[in-house]
Structure formats: C-alpha cells, structure tokens
Design a protein around this motif. Structure first.
Motif, PDB file in Angstrom:
ATOM      1  N   GLY A  30       0.824  -1.205   0.000  1.00  0.00           N
ATOM      2  CA  GLY A  30       0.000   0.000   0.000  1.00  0.00           C
ATOM      3  C   GLY A  30       0.853   1.248   0.000  1.00  0.00           C
ATOM      4  O   GLY A  30       0.705   2.140  -0.850  1.00  0.00           O
ATOM      5  N   ALA A  31       1.794   1.310   0.968  1.00  0.00           N
ATOM      6  CA  ALA A  31       2.645   2.495   1.082  1.00  0.00           C
ATOM      7  C   ALA A  31       3.499   2.653  -0.171  1.00  0.00           C
ATOM      8  O   ALA A  31       3.617   3.754  -0.737  1.00  0.00           O
ATOM      9  CB  ALA A  31       3.528   2.367   2.320  1.00  0.00           C
ATOM     10  N   VAL A  32       4.098   1.554  -0.625  1.00  0.00           N
ATOM     11  CA  VAL A  32       4.971   1.619  -1.794  1.00  0.00           C
ATOM     12  C   VAL A  32       4.156   1.984  -3.033  1.00  0.00           C
ATOM     13  O   VAL A  32       4.534   2.873  -3.811  1.00  0.00           O
ATOM     14  CB  VAL A  32       5.687   0.260  -2.000  1.00  0.00           C
ATOM     15  CG1 VAL A  32       6.498   0.273  -3.282  1.00  0.00           C
ATOM     16  CG2 VAL A  32       6.575  -0.041  -0.817  1.00  0.00           C
ATOM     17  N   GLY A  33       3.021   1.305  -3.187  1.00  0.00           N
ATOM     18  CA  GLY A  33       2.205   1.521  -4.377  1.00  0.00           C
ATOM     19  C   GLY A  33       1.710   2.949  -4.479  1.00  0.00           C
ATOM     20  O   GLY A  33       1.702   3.535  -5.566  1.00  0.00           O
ATOM     21  N   GLN A  34       1.336   3.519  -3.332  1.00  0.00           N
ATOM     22  CA  GLN A  34       0.845   4.890  -3.396  1.00  0.00           C
ATOM     23  C   GLN A  34       1.958   5.834  -3.851  1.00  0.00           C
ATOM     24  O   GLN A  34       1.745   6.716  -4.673  1.00  0.00           O
ATOM     25  CB  GLN A  34       0.325   5.322  -2.036  1.00  0.00           C
ATOM     26  CG  GLN A  34      -0.380   6.657  -2.137  1.00  0.00           C
ATOM     27  CD  GLN A  34      -0.934   7.089  -0.808  1.00  0.00           C
ATOM     28  OE1 GLN A  34      -0.261   6.988   0.201  1.00  0.00           O
ATOM     29  NE2 GLN A  34      -2.162   7.541  -0.808  1.00  0.00           N
ATOM     30  N   MET A  35       3.150   5.610  -3.306  1.00  0.00           N
ATOM     31  CA  MET A  35       4.292   6.441  -3.687  1.00  0.00           C
ATOM     32  C   MET A  35       4.554   6.311  -5.190  1.00  0.00           C
ATOM     33  O   MET A  35       4.742   7.301  -5.893  1.00  0.00           O
ATOM     34  CB  MET A  35       5.503   5.974  -2.867  1.00  0.00           C
ATOM     35  CG  MET A  35       6.718   6.833  -2.991  1.00  0.00           C
ATOM     36  SD  MET A  35       6.390   8.558  -2.616  1.00  0.00           S
ATOM     37  CE  MET A  35       6.381   8.546  -0.841  1.00  0.00           C
ATOM     38  N   VAL A  36       4.546   5.081  -5.680  1.00  0.00           N
ATOM     39  CA  VAL A  36       4.824   4.852  -7.099  1.00  0.00           C
ATOM     40  C   VAL A  36       3.780   5.544  -7.967  1.00  0.00           C
ATOM     41  O   VAL A  36       4.113   6.287  -8.896  1.00  0.00           O
ATOM     42  CB  VAL A  36       4.853   3.336  -7.398  1.00  0.00           C
ATOM     43  CG1 VAL A  36       4.877   3.088  -8.903  1.00  0.00           C
ATOM     44  CG2 VAL A  36       6.049   2.686  -6.747  1.00  0.00           C
ATOM     45  N   SER A  37       2.493   5.341  -7.606  1.00  0.00           N
ATOM     46  CA  SER A  37       1.473   5.863  -8.510  1.00  0.00           C
ATOM     47  C   SER A  37       1.448   7.394  -8.476  1.00  0.00           C
ATOM     48  O   SER A  37       1.289   8.040  -9.512  1.00  0.00           O
ATOM     49  CB  SER A  37       0.113   5.254  -8.194  1.00  0.00           C
ATOM     50  OG  SER A  37      -0.446   5.874  -7.077  1.00  0.00           O
ATOM     51  N   THR A  38       1.641   7.975  -7.292  1.00  0.00           N
ATOM     52  CA  THR A  38       1.683   9.439  -7.217  1.00  0.00           C
ATOM     53  C   THR A  38       2.809   9.976  -8.091  1.00  0.00           C
ATOM     54  O   THR A  38       2.644  10.922  -8.868  1.00  0.00           O
ATOM     55  CB  THR A  38       1.913   9.895  -5.772  1.00  0.00           C
ATOM     56  OG1 THR A  38       0.969   9.245  -4.955  1.00  0.00           O
ATOM     57  CG2 THR A  38       1.767  11.397  -5.641  1.00  0.00           C
ATOM     58  N   ASN A  39       3.979   9.356  -7.979  1.00  0.00           N
ATOM     59  CA  ASN A  39       5.137   9.836  -8.720  1.00  0.00           C
ATOM     60  C   ASN A  39       4.962   9.666 -10.222  1.00  0.00           C
ATOM     61  O   ASN A  39       5.384  10.513 -11.002  1.00  0.00           O
ATOM     62  CB  ASN A  39       6.391   9.112  -8.261  1.00  0.00           C
ATOM     63  CG  ASN A  39       6.945   9.772  -7.031  1.00  0.00           C
ATOM     64  OD1 ASN A  39       7.341  10.927  -7.074  1.00  0.00           O
ATOM     65  ND2 ASN A  39       6.909   9.060  -5.922  1.00  0.00           N
ATOM     66  N   ILE A  40       4.353   8.548 -10.577  1.00  0.00           N
ATOM     67  CA  ILE A  40       4.145   8.345 -12.008  1.00  0.00           C
ATOM     68  C   ILE A  40       3.228   9.425 -12.555  1.00  0.00           C
ATOM     69  O   ILE A  40       3.504  10.042 -13.585  1.00  0.00           O
ATOM     70  CB  ILE A  40       3.554   6.947 -12.273  1.00  0.00           C
ATOM     71  CG1 ILE A  40       4.627   5.900 -11.999  1.00  0.00           C
ATOM     72  CG2 ILE A  40       3.064   6.839 -13.706  1.00  0.00           C
ATOM     73  CD1 ILE A  40       4.155   4.500 -12.229  1.00  0.00           C
ATOM     74  N   ARG A  41       2.165   9.695 -11.784  1.00  0.00           N
ATOM     75  CA  ARG A  41       1.233  10.700 -12.288  1.00  0.00           C
ATOM     76  C   ARG A  41       1.885  12.075 -12.371  1.00  0.00           C
ATOM     77  O   ARG A  41       1.676  12.826 -13.300  1.00  0.00           O
ATOM     78  CB  ARG A  41      -0.035  10.727 -11.433  1.00  0.00           C
ATOM     79  CG  ARG A  41      -1.093   9.841 -12.072  1.00  0.00           C
ATOM     80  CD  ARG A  41      -2.379   9.903 -11.317  1.00  0.00           C
ATOM     81  NE  ARG A  41      -2.571   8.669 -10.583  1.00  0.00           N
ATOM     82  CZ  ARG A  41      -3.102   8.592  -9.368  1.00  0.00           C
ATOM     83  NH1 ARG A  41      -3.460   9.700  -8.750  1.00  0.00           N
ATOM     84  NH2 ARG A  41      -3.250   7.441  -8.793  1.00  0.00           N
ATOM     85  N   LEU A  42       2.702  12.380 -11.371  1.00  0.00           N
ATOM     86  CA  LEU A  42       3.411  13.660 -11.414  1.00  0.00           C
ATOM     87  C   LEU A  42       4.334  13.711 -12.621  1.00  0.00           C
ATOM     88  O   LEU A  42       4.400  14.701 -13.356  1.00  0.00           O
ATOM     89  CB  LEU A  42       4.231  13.856 -10.142  1.00  0.00           C
ATOM     90  CG  LEU A  42       3.423  14.217  -8.891  1.00  0.00           C
ATOM     91  CD1 LEU A  42       4.352  14.344  -7.694  1.00  0.00           C
ATOM     92  CD2 LEU A  42       2.693  15.531  -9.124  1.00  0.00           C
TER      93      LEU A  42
END
Lengths: 529, 252, 301
Positions: free
Chosen positions: C182-194
């Motif tokens: 959860g923590a890792v995935g959120q970081m990844v998806s936020t960064n990808i979107r940015l």
C-alpha cells in the motif's frame, strides 16, 4: 493482477499442505503443545512462572510427589522420609539406581547441589528459595540419605518439595553451565529429556527411554516420543490453532471458544479445577468508602456472581465463597452460601451507613461525597469483563465504579502502592493454604486489604507451624471465617483450567496442582480420530 | 474537504440517535445475533452493539482529532522556530531522526506507563508519536516555500522575518497542513486501535471503535457482528481520507 | 569526506536514540527486579540487596555512564530478569524477524510497484480499478484486523492439519507484504502521475513514442527515488516493530521481545533493541541517500 499472484501462492501452498497431510497416517509420535504465556526465563530454581512447570514437570523428578487422586504425599526420588520430633529436621532416604539424562548417577550429592544452587544469594532465585521457608541447611549422611534442617517448624515444606521448582538437577550439568546458560541445557531424571529451548519460540522434549523410577501414579506408556511446546499469548488465536491442527494440545482456552468447541467432535475439552485462590477482588480497608465494613458487605451482597459465571465463564466454573477455592486443602465449607446476592440487604446496609441520594443523580452520597469505588483491573483471567459487569451491577444500587486498568503486574503493584484504590483483582495458586499468609498477615507482602488483626495473625502463623491436618484444618477454618466476616475480599469464581486436545489423545491428566500435565502416559490414536 | 467534514459532523451527531444506553449490560441477553430489537446484535455482556457503535463513533472521532491536534500544533511550531536558522535546523533534524529511529510503539508504551493508562494518556501517546514525521513534512514544505523567488527577494530586501513567516510562508502551507493533517488523523485512528489490540488503550468498556474492535476480535468466531461495524467504519473512514488526500495535488 | 560525515551522522543518531530511550525509560520508577521479587513474596531487604547487586540503586548519571561505556565496547549489558546477555537474546530473536522482514519486504515491494503502476496507468479489463482498490484497502485496514481475517479465512478454507507452516510463515508474510505494498504503491502511482505531467514526458508523447517505452525509460526512473526511500524505511520499520504481526502469528521475533521487555521494565533489553533498530534505521537512511546519488547524479547536498 496482484490478487491473482496472491491467489496463486495460496493455491500452491494449500496444495503442498494437502500432500503432506495424506502422508502422515500412522499414529502421531510427536505432538505440539500450546502454552499461553511466554515465560521470561524457564529455570525452575530461579524463575517464578507457573507456565514453565508445564514442560519442566516432565524433565525433573522431585523428592516426593503428591498423588493427584488422594492428594497424599507419595515416594519420588526419596523412597521414604521422616520428620524429627521437634519438626526441625527432615530425613530423606533416596532411591537407588536412578540416572540423570546425562548419565550422572543420582545420589544425595545431587540433592545437595540443587539446594545449594537455590539458596545461593548470587543466583537470585525468584520462587524456589521462598518455598523453602525457614530453611537452614542440609547434612549428607551417606550417598542415599540426606537431612534438611529448618530454623523453626514449617509444615508446608513437603508440599514445596513436591513441586517442580525444587526438582533435582544433575550436578554435572550445573557445574558445566553457568547460572544463565543452564536454562538452555537442563538435565533432570524425569520421563522426558530436555532437547532445546528457543526463547519465545519453542521448547522441545524427547522421551527418556531409561525412565523406570516414576511415582506410583505415572503409567508406563511410551505413546509420545517428542513434544514441542509453543507460545500462544494471544487468547483469540488459541482455539483456531487447535482446530486447524497447528497444535494437538492447547492450554487455557477462553470460555466462549471452549463453549463453541464442545460441538466439535474432533476436539476434547479437559477441565481441571485449580486449587489456591479464586478469582477475587481484595478490598482496601484503609480507604473511603470501603474502610466501612457495611460498605464492603453491601458490595458483596450487591454482586450477582451467577450472572458473571453464566455469561463470561460460560458456566465452566463454580461460584467462589472465600479466600480459598473449594478444592484447596482445608477449605472451610461453612462459607458456602454466604453473601448470596441480595440487593435489599445491600441497600439496607448502605442506608444504615448513612448513605442517601440527596442530589438525585442516581449515586448515593454522604456529607457531599459520592459513593464511588475504584477497581484496579489487570488484563488477565477475564478480569476486565468481570469488572465491567460489577460496574453495571453496582450502579443499580447507587454505587459508582471507576475502572483503573493496568497492563502488567508491575503496573498493578505500583497502583496498589499508591493506596488509591478500593478493590484490586489479585490471587495466587497452590494446594497448601500457607499462601494466605502473604495476603492476610499484618505486613504481608500482598496484604492489599491493608488489614491487621492479631487473632488472624495468630491463627495463620500457628497453622504454618502445625503438622497435624486436623489441627491445621480447624485453624484455617477460623481464619477463613474471620476474613469473610470482615469482608476483606470479593470472591467470584473458582479457577478452572480449560485445556483442549484433539480427541484421539488418551491419558491426558493433570497433577494435584492443576496446572501441570502428566505427559509420560499420554498417547494418540490414529491421526485425526 | 467539505464532504469529509460533513461525514464527521454526522458521525458525532448520530450518537444522540442511539436506541439504548451503551453501557447497560444484560447478561441473559449476551451475544444475540442482529434482530429487530438489536439491529447490530449484542456483545458478550449483553450490551447493544448499535448504540455502542454510534456512541463509539463520536468518541473515536473526538479523540483521534485531539491526538491529531497534539501532533500538528507543536510540530508546526517546531518547524517554524527552526526555519530561520540553519544550525538549529541541523540539530533539529538529527533529533527528529533519532526519534524516528526509536520504534514508534515503544514511545507510545513508555508515555502510557509514565502517564498511567487512561483515555487522555492514550490520546497524548498516539499524538506525540506523530510529531517527528509531521515536523519533517512541514519542514520540507517550509523549505519549498522559502525557496520561492519572491520570498527570497523580500528577505534580501530586509523584510521582517516574523512578518514574512505569518503573512507569506504560513498561508502557503495551509494546503499541506490540511492534507497531511487529515492523513495524520487517520494514522492516529489506526495507532489507537493498535494500542487497544495490545491491551494498552483508553478506558475499559468505553464505547470506542478501537476498544470495540479489540473486544469483538476476542469473540469473532462466535459473534462476528460485534467487530464488523467498527472494523468496517474505521477502514471506510481512513479510505475516504486517503482518497481525498491523494486527490490533493501537492501531496506525496 | 561525505562518507565520513555520513558515518558520523549515523553514530550521532544511534547515540541520541539510545540516550533518549535511557532517560525516557527511567522517567518511571521501579524496575523488573523489584516487580519479579514482590510477586513471589520476597522481603524488602532481599529486594534492595538484589537491586544493589545489579547497580540499580546507583545515581542515574553513573548508570548512564556505565551504559555508554558498555555501548562503546559493544556490550549491551544483561537482562534484569534472565541474567542473559542482551546481545545474545537479540541474536536469538533476530532470525524470525529477519526472515519476515526480508520476505515481506521483497514481496511487498514487487507487489507495491506493480500495483502502483497498475493504478497510475490505464490497463484493460478493469485491472487498474482492482489495483486501485487493493492499494487503498492496504492503506486503510488496521493491520491486526487484516491479520485476524486472514487467520480466520485459512482456518475455514484449508484442511485440518495443514495450518502450522501457513499460519506461522506464509500468512504473516502475505499480510505484511499487503500492507507494505500500500505504502509503496501509493508512492509509485503518485510519482508516475506527477512525472507524466512533466514537460519531457509530454514531449515524448508528442513525438509519438510508445507509452510503454516512455513508462520504462522516463517515468519509472523518476518514481524510483522516493520509492526506494519508502521501501527502506518500511523494512526498517519491520525490523524494529513488527509487534502486532508477531503476536498474532505466534512468532518469536524482536518486536515481541521489545513489547515484553518494555512491559516488564527490563531496561537493558529495551535499550539493546533500540540501539539495533536505530542502527538499522541509520544504515537504511544513508544507503538510500547514496542510492539517490547513484540514480540521479544531479542531487547533491
């Protein structure tokens, strides 16, 4: 995508499990036994936990035993014993031909080494030392005779010597391993030898095939070769572990889960009453408002113990009536039926003490002070649930209850030392009522009723010195009566140790103290039957 | 944002709609399955689960908010105090990192032993535990705002630092504060539930979601209805806070 | 130079954490020795003697100096309860924790990255949706709740007798990995979107590069940096504090040792574990920073 992977793993693992399962058809020679506490140390001479006795009772023999049926003393490593006229010298004649697991022969020297170890102040014994009472020393008469000397008469000595905390250890192993290392390399003469202890994880025992010197009540069976003990501190997972086959025996199943398991044909429940004290709340006689006898009695009368036992303990226990549970030695039967629930009586007592609800808030008061009591609530033994019921039961007669939960014994003791409590849940176990001394003697270390009565002191002290059962019985009967007349405690229920086991398990019995199983005769039928 | 607040107000107000006294026990009526009289069933002491759930919501929201404030206010203060001075900043960073290096739970346990176990100390313990992370987040945000061109030039022109901080830096921080504050709130909710699991929570028997969850877990096989409402409610609340926070742009 | 400074900072962090813990623990009176002896009815002079033997009656500063001196020699002292060396106790309890932390760490990172990418980009068959829900759930469910549910599910779904290995190892790993993802995935998806909104990515799109290539070449690389930090910190967290999981799944790890020792006021053991946890944290922190520099040489501090 991710859930698919997880699912795949599940299927894969489940598959492996299933394959293994079908491979184990012959009777189990090895069982897993679930313990409930993680003792901080498992050296019986040094540590105090009662949980450690469950595995280690199998590793050690004691000089004498108590027969679980008759509760009389019977021969162990000592074949006979005698007590001198002045009751200060105990002479033990030891059994010959006994050999420790490491090959050392058992002689009087082994007993001497064990006693030296327990009484050495550098070793910091937390329990065994205190069980010896006014111990003064020993004399080795010859290889198979030893005397123990006391400085004053102490009748509970034999009781102490029959417990695992005074189990006899191999002098060779004690010399080889330091005080701290020995707990990992314990060597006794019992039916199982100690294989390994990994703190917090497991204790493993393996059968001692040379064992021929057990007490009369040990049956000769070699059903189980190996026992692995594991620690299940989270009560909610215990019955799960039992029903999914992680363990074959599980200690202290919560009553509600036990009730559910009664419908499970694969599981048997073993209920063992524990002698000692019941679940009880000691009442502080030094603090308002419980410094008043009428209030203490009113609280007892206001308590519906049947409701507590029916709901929280699912009728697995019986009502307790005094400071000793019914199967403890010298329990006073006169107390049965005293302080039965009687709200009218409770209200009369409160009114006679001058309490009225002058401000109409549902809580009685006197001179502007509300009738409020504080209960110290430890987390064990369903005490939190019981305390919540008391809170609600007493609310109906106009008493407000404040609950003061504490996480550990340490925290409990601190709250008690502050003196800011009216009731505290605390109790210990044992067959001999000598355990009352620490609770009710003036200055007793857990005299948390803060009560002092010279007559009670005399009775308890005298009962400790006397040997004759009839004399002790009468002294203890009077002591119990005084304690309950003064309403020093609120007894709730007698302790019952509910163990679960797979139904194929045979000869699963407990010793006279109720906590410790006798595992050497145990066997398992075909797996899962 | 408004939707979240509305949900909060609703949860707090619903406590008054509870059909029974949440503390009233009735042992002859224990562990009843949901029925018309008790839509969510009863617990081991025969208390009405719906009433406890509704009162519990109010209690839980209030104490988690209090815990979040305990984390947010000192952290923001600390971050601002250090913002002006690089040496102070470095020392602060070291201390914060040392605090982060201590297992979170240990801090909470020690605070609870020192203060004694109660509703208040559980709230304080949970809130204080969030200070190091929150301070670091605010610190980073302040550094970000400060590096904006106009603030740098204002400072070079000799503007009063206090005036700068209150008039320019702080207003720019409000989005971060709001977003990360909501996340901190959900951490507090989660951690106080965890303390209850370990038997170190607030008041015994108090209708509170974390307490109910722990109580319900113990009887889950016999009576799943005790633990399900608070379990689902906690999850849903944290879920919606997280969705909202992720939707806010600057949040990482 | 930077290596020296990083090492220096690590030592300061460990020392600060140890000192803070030392004094925090002693804000509260009493200790393990006292508690244990009172429980078995020992007299007060016996207790005083036992405590003075262990140096617990000395002034606080002296105890602190002794602790620091021991620390410098790598000696963490002995447990007040068992008398065992603290370092030995930690080594005994380390394997189950390491096993859990690394298995869950690896699985959680993989799942987290996959889930994060899945949630950020458009995937067919509603897979993105599944990834999003999983991710949110992992962040919103209290860990002991999901752990209990997993235990129950297994007890119903699997045949009797297959439970032991699954519930002692596989389940805790799955539950921990789920939460970590959860923590890792959120970081990844936020960064990808940015990153997708950044100019060079838009340019790449405009140039007609295939989305998969853009994702691999540009976006993931950028998102990697903060993700590594999150992974590192999560693994550090697992080492220091997987208390709940260890209690639930009957594992004898460091987290449980920490909980028990704290409750029993066995100070030397608590301090020992904090020193270890702080060391792990400091190493993870420094490693992450080093990795940052490797992956993105523009970053200098």
């Amino acid at each position: 995508m991710r859930s698919a992977i997880v699912l795949l793993m599940f299927v894969f693992i489940a598959g492996c499990g299933a394959v293994e399962q079908t491979a184990t058809e012959p009777p189990l020679r090895r069982i897993v036994y679930g313990l409930t506490l993680q003792p901080s140390g498992i050296d019986p001479h040094i540590n105090a936990s009662s949980e450690l006795g469950i595995p280690l009772r199998q590793v050690y023999d004691t000089l004498i035993y108590r027969d679980p049926e008759t509760r009389e003393f019977t021969a162990g490593l000592a074949s006979t014993w005698s007590i001198a006229e002045d009751q200060l010298t105990y002479t033990f004649t030891l059994r010959q031909g006994v050999v420790f697991h490491d090959g050392t022969p058992f002689t009087a020297q082994a007993v001497a080494t064990t006693l030296d170890r327990i009484t050495n102040p550098d070793n910091g014994s937390q329990r065994a030392l205190f069980m010896l009472g006014p111990y003064e020393g020993y004399t080795v008469i010859d290889d198979f005779t030893i005397q123990i000397q006391l400085s004053e008469p102490y009748s509970p000595l034999l009781d102490s010597l029959s417990q695992v905390y005074l189990g006899i250890a191999s002098p060779k192993a004690l010399a080889e391993y330091s005080r701290d290392r020995y707990q990992f390399h314990q060597v006794g003469t019992g039916p199982f030898r100690f294989v390994e202890y990994i703190p917090g994880d497991r204790i493993v025992l393996r059968r001692n095939t040379d064992y021929r010197w057990g007490p009369v009540f040990y049956s000769d069976s070699d059903g189980i070769d190996e026992i692995e003990f594991r620690f299940y501190t989270d009560a909610a997972t215990r019955s799960l572990a039992l029903s999914n086959g992680e363990v074959q025996v599980m200690g202290e199943i919560p009553p509600l889960d036990a009730r559910t398991l009664t419908n499970n044909s694969a599981i048997q429940l073993k209920q063992t009453p524990i002698p000692g004290q019941p679940l009880q709340f000691l009442i502080n006689t030094q603090r308002f408002p419980t410094d008043n006898l009428a209030i203490r009695q009113a609280l007892l009368y206001a308590t519906n113990r049947d409701a507590i036992i029916d709901s929280i303990f699912q009728r697995f226990s019986s009502v307790a009536w005094g400071p000793l549970s019914a199967n403890t030695l010298y329990f006073n039967r006169q107390l049965v039926g005293t302080y039965e629930q009687n709200s009218a009586q409770a209200q009369t007592l409160l009114a006679s003490a001058g309490y009225t609800d002058s401000n109409n808030d549902g809580i009685l008061d006197i001179g502007g002070l509300d009738l409020e009591v504080t209960i110290i609530v430890p987390p064990w033994g369903s005490v939190p649930e019981v305390a919540q019921l008391l809170q609600d039961q007493w609310r109906t007669i106009g008493v407000r209850v404040r609950l003061d939960p504490v996480p550990t014994f340490n925290a409990l003791r601190e709250r008690v030392e502050s003196g800011e409590y009216n009731l505290v849940a605390y109790y210990t176990f044992g067959l001999d009522p000598v355990l009352l001394n620490q609770f009710f003697l003036t200055g007793g270390i857990t005299n948390w009723s803060r009560y002092s009565n010279s007559e009670l002191d005399r009775l308890l002290t005298e009962a400790t010195r006397q040997v004759e059962p009839a004399v002790r019985s009468s002294l203890y009967a009077q002591a119990q009566q005084i304690i309950m007349d003064a309403a020093l405690l609120l007894p709730i229920r007698d302790y019952v140790n509910i163990n679960g086991a797979i139904s194929g398990l045979r000869e699963f019995n407990f010793d006279a103290y109720g906590w410790f199983p006798i595992l050497n005769g145990m066997s398992v039928g075909a797996a899962g039957t | 944002m408004w939707r979240l607040l509305l949900i909060g107000v609703l949860i707090i107000c619903l406590a008054w709609a509870a059909p029974y006294d949440p503390l009233k026990t009735n042992t002859s009526n224990q562990l009843q399955a949901p029925s018309a009289a008790h839509p969510f069933g009863t617990d081991i002491l025969g208390r009405d689960v719906l009433s406890r759930f509704l009162h519990g919501g109010q209690q839980t929201l209030l104490s988690a908010s209090a815990a979040a404030l305990i984390a947010i206010i000192p952290s923001t203060g600390l971050a601002f105090v250090a913002a002006g001075d690089t040496r102070l900043q470095r020392i602060q960073l070291l201390i914060l990192q040392a605090l982060l290096a201590i297992p979170n739970l240990l801090l909470a346990l020690v605070i609870l032993t020192v203060l004694g176990r109660s509703e208040v100390s559980a709230t304080v313990a949970v809130g204080l535990g969030q200070i190091p992370v929150f301070t670091l987040v605010i610190r980073a945000a302040i550094l970000g705002v400060q590096s904006e061109g106009y603030i740098e030039s204002a400072r070079a022109a000799g503007a009063n630092p206090l005036w700068l901080a209150t008039r320019h830096v702080f207003p720019n921080l409000i989005p971060t504060l709001a977003t990360y504050g909501a996340v901190t709130f959900s951490y507090c909710l989660m951690n106080s539930a965890a303390l209850n699991f370990l038997g170190m929570g607030g008041e015994l028997g108090k209708p509170e979601w974390g307490v109910m969850l722990a109580e319900g877990r113990a009887v889950f096989r016999a009576a799943p209805w005790v633990a399900l409402p608070p379990g689902i409610a906690i999850t849903a609340l944290i879920w919606s806070i997280n969705r909202w926070a992720v939707a806010q742009r600057g949040f990482r | 130079m930077t290596v020296l400074m990083a090492a220096g900072r690590m030592i300061v962090i460990i020392w600060l954490a140890a000192t803070l813990t030392f004094f925090l623990l002693r804000l509260h009176p009493g200790d393990a020795v006292e508690a244990q002896l009172i429980q078995v009815g020992a007299a007060s002079d016996v207790i005083a003697e036992r405590r003075s033997q262990l140096g617990l009656l000395d002034p606080l500063w002296l105890q602190y100096l002794r602790f620091c001196a021991g620390l410098l020699q790598g000696n963490l002292g002995v447990s007040l309860i068992t008398g065992q060396l603290v370092s030995e106790m930690i080594i005994q309890r380390l394997p189950p924790t390491l096993e859990l932390a690394f298995s869950a760490g690896i699985l959680g990172s993989v799942l987290g990255v996959l889930g994060g990418v899945g949630a950020a980009v458009k995937l067919p068959y509603g897979l993105s949706w599944v990834a999003k829900i999983n991710l949110s759930l992992a962040l919103s469910v209290p860990i002991y709740w999901s752990g209990t549910m997993a235990l129950l599910a297994v007890s119903y779904a699997l045949p009797t007798g297959s439970g032991a290995e699954i519930s002692r190892f596989v389940l805790p790993v799955l539950v921990l990995a789920f939460h970590m993802s959860g923590a890792v995935g959120q970081m990844v998806s936020t960064n990808i979107r940015l990153a997708m909104d950044m100019d060079f990515v838009r340019t790449a799109h405009a140039k007609g590069l295939r989305p998969v290539i853009i994702l691999w070449r540009h976006v993931l690389r950028l998102g990697l940096l903060p993700t590594i930090t999150v992974i590192g910190l999560q693994i550090g967290f697992l080492l220091g504090g997987a208390v709940i999981i260890e209690s639930l799944f009957v594992r004898a790890g460091l987290g449980r040792l920490l909980l028990e020792s704290t409750l029993q006021q066995d100070y030397p053991v608590v301090q020992g574990i904090v020193v270890l946890a702080a060391a792990v944290y400091a190493v993870v922190l420094s490693t992450c920073e080093a990795l940052y520099r490797l992956i993105d040489p523009r970053i200098t501090r």
